[in-house]
Design a protein around this motif. Sequence first.
Motif, mmCIF file in Angstrom:
data_model
loop_
_atom_site.group_PDB
_atom_site.id
_atom_site.type_symbol
_atom_site.label_atom_id
_atom_site.label_comp_id
_atom_site.label_asym_id
_atom_site.label_seq_id
_atom_site.Cartn_x
_atom_site.Cartn_y
_atom_site.Cartn_z
ATOM 1 N N LEU A 1 0.819 -1.203 0.000
ATOM 2 C CA LEU A 1 0.000 0.000 0.000
ATOM 3 C C LEU A 1 0.852 1.251 0.000
ATOM 4 N N CYS A 2 1.827 1.319 0.932
ATOM 5 C CA CYS A 2 2.651 2.518 1.067
ATOM 6 C C CYS A 2 3.797 2.220 2.020
ATOM 7 N N GLY B 1 -1.814 11.034 12.617
ATOM 8 C CA GLY B 1 -3.047 11.802 12.571
ATOM 9 C C GLY B 1 -3.603 12.018 11.177
ATOM 10 N N ASP B 2 -3.095 11.263 10.205
ATOM 11 C CA ASP B 2 -3.532 11.438 8.830
ATOM 12 C C ASP B 2 -4.253 10.182 8.347
ATOM 13 N N SER B 3 -4.954 10.319 7.239
ATOM 14 C CA SER B 3 -5.659 9.198 6.636
ATOM 15 C C SER B 3 -5.414 9.208 5.137
ATOM 16 N N ARG B 4 -5.606 8.029 4.533
ATOM 17 C CA ARG B 4 -5.368 7.929 3.100
ATOM 18 C C ARG B 4 -6.170 6.774 2.530
ATOM 19 N N VAL C 1 -9.943 0.811 0.248
ATOM 20 C CA VAL C 1 -9.385 0.653 1.590
ATOM 21 C C VAL C 1 -9.007 2.028 2.109
ATOM 22 N N LEU C 2 -9.316 2.295 3.378
ATOM 23 C CA LEU C 2 -8.856 3.524 4.011
ATOM 24 C C LEU C 2 -7.958 3.145 5.185
ATOM 25 N N VAL C 3 -6.884 3.891 5.347
ATOM 26 C CA VAL C 3 -5.920 3.646 6.422
ATOM 27 C C VAL C 3 -5.741 4.932 7.210
ATOM 28 N N ARG D 1 -13.859 13.969 0.095
ATOM 29 C CA ARG D 1 -12.947 14.289 -1.007
ATOM 30 C C ARG D 1 -11.740 13.376 -0.844
ATOM 31 N N LYS D 2 -10.874 13.307 -1.807
ATOM 32 C CA LYS D 2 -9.738 12.391 -1.799
ATOM 33 C C LYS D 2 -8.981 12.451 -0.475
ATOM 34 N N ASN D 3 -8.851 11.309 0.183
ATOM 35 C CA ASN D 3 -8.107 11.132 1.440
ATOM 36 C C ASN D 3 -8.677 11.913 2.621
ATOM 37 N N ALA D 4 -9.896 12.400 2.532
ATOM 38 C CA ALA D 4 -10.522 13.155 3.626
ATOM 39 C C ALA D 4 -11.491 12.242 4.377
ATOM 40 N N PHE D 5 -10.953 11.468 5.303
ATOM 41 C CA PHE D 5 -11.734 10.491 6.056
ATOM 42 C C PHE D 5 -11.974 10.897 7.511
ATOM 43 N N LEU D 6 -11.299 11.948 7.981
ATOM 44 C CA LEU D 6 -11.337 12.283 9.398
ATOM 45 C C LEU D 6 -12.094 13.588 9.654
#
Length: 116
Positions: free
Chosen positions: A3-4, A12-15, A27-29, A53-58
């Motif tokens: 994945l990465c 504190g980030d999500s992707r 999948v969100l991490v 929006r892209k990668n904005a899960f939190l």
Amino acid sequence: MRLCHLDDLPEGDSRGFDPHASGRDTVLVVRHGPALHAWVNACPHHGTPMAWRKNAFLNAARDRIVCGAHGAQFEIPTGRCTLGPCLGQSLTPVPLHIHANGEVHLADSPHEETSQ
């Protein structure tokens, strides 16, 4: 399946990730403290993707996962819904394997899981 790298996901980030090349992030991490938590990118309420929006899960406080479709909130470590139409339901966990070199992969099997 890679994945990465841990360095690609700050604390504190999500992707979102598209590990099976389906054309959308499935999948969100979230990196929360020393742990990574991975979930299927689908709200248990209607199965809609979580990000607004892209990668904005939190949320703004970065302490809950939020469904962009209807505002349901989920605990990061457990995936349990604490607010919204799916109260008490949970996100579906995705097991990860973190290699010694920091590479983050989908675990081949649940017993391989090293962070969740």
